[in-house]
Design a protein around this motif. Structure first.
Motif, short mmCIF file in Angstrom:
data_model
loop_
_atom_site.label_atom_id
_atom_site.label_comp_id
_atom_site.label_asym_id
_atom_site.label_seq_id
_atom_site.Cartn_x
_atom_site.Cartn_y
_atom_site.Cartn_z
N GLY A 26 -6.43 -93.82 -4.81
CA GLY A 26 -6.79 -94.83 -3.83
C GLY A 26 -7.95 -95.69 -4.26
N ARG A 27 -8.02 -96.86 -3.69
CA ARG A 27 -9.01 -97.85 -4.09
C ARG A 27 -10.31 -97.71 -3.34
N THR A 28 -10.37 -96.82 -2.32
CA THR A 28 -11.56 -96.74 -1.49
C THR A 28 -12.38 -95.48 -1.74
N PHE A 29 -12.17 -94.85 -2.88
CA PHE A 29 -12.86 -93.59 -3.18
C PHE A 29 -14.36 -93.73 -3.01
N SER A 30 -14.91 -94.84 -3.45
CA SER A 30 -16.36 -95.02 -3.42
C SER A 30 -16.90 -95.12 -2.00
N SER A 31 -16.05 -95.22 -1.00
CA SER A 31 -16.49 -95.27 0.40
C SER A 31 -16.58 -93.90 1.05
N TYR A 32 -16.18 -92.88 0.31
CA TYR A 32 -16.07 -91.54 0.89
C TYR A 32 -17.14 -90.59 0.39
N THR A 33 -17.70 -89.85 1.34
CA THR A 33 -18.47 -88.67 0.98
C THR A 33 -17.51 -87.61 0.47
#
Length: 123
Positions: A26-33
């Protein structure tokens, strides 16, 4: 959805080291703890370590503090758990988990889970 796949578990002698990896899609990994949890037979799943989405914040269970290090590489969509000075009581299935934004140590706060990887520490 944030599919997670752990790797790196195995059998090691007490005092040894292992590095677990957790690859996310997924492209939003950096948004997740990202968090690591573990579960030994007959026990509840317990918190081990977590790292904030920015990697500026980390938190560890007292039982692993000073021995384990969590890190992440957002360019590779991967989080790591370096485990040193392993003890037999570290034996468990280790799970990677993800939640949006805020860091948490609570199992129920995490939305996505990997399938787990077995870590066995012999005495």
């Amino acid at each position: 959805q944030v599919p997670l796949v752990e790797s790196g578990g195995g059998l090691v002698q007490a005092g040894g080291s292992l590095r677990l990896s957790c690859a996310a899609s997924g492209r939003t990994f950096s948004s997740y703890t990202m968090g690591w949890f573990r579960q030994a037979p007959g026990n509840e799943r317990e918190f081990v370590a977590a790292i904030s989405w920015s990697a500026f914040g980390t938190y560890y269970a007292d039982s692993v503090k000073g021995r384990f290090t969590i890190s992440r590489d957002n360019a590779k969509n991967t989080v790591y758990l370096q485990m040193n000075s392993l003890k037999p009581e570290d034996t468990a299935v280790y799970y990677c988990a993800a939640k949006f934004r805020t860091l948490s140590t609570v199992v129920a706060a995490y939305d996505y889970w990997g399938q787990g990887t077995q870590v066995t520490v012999s005495s």
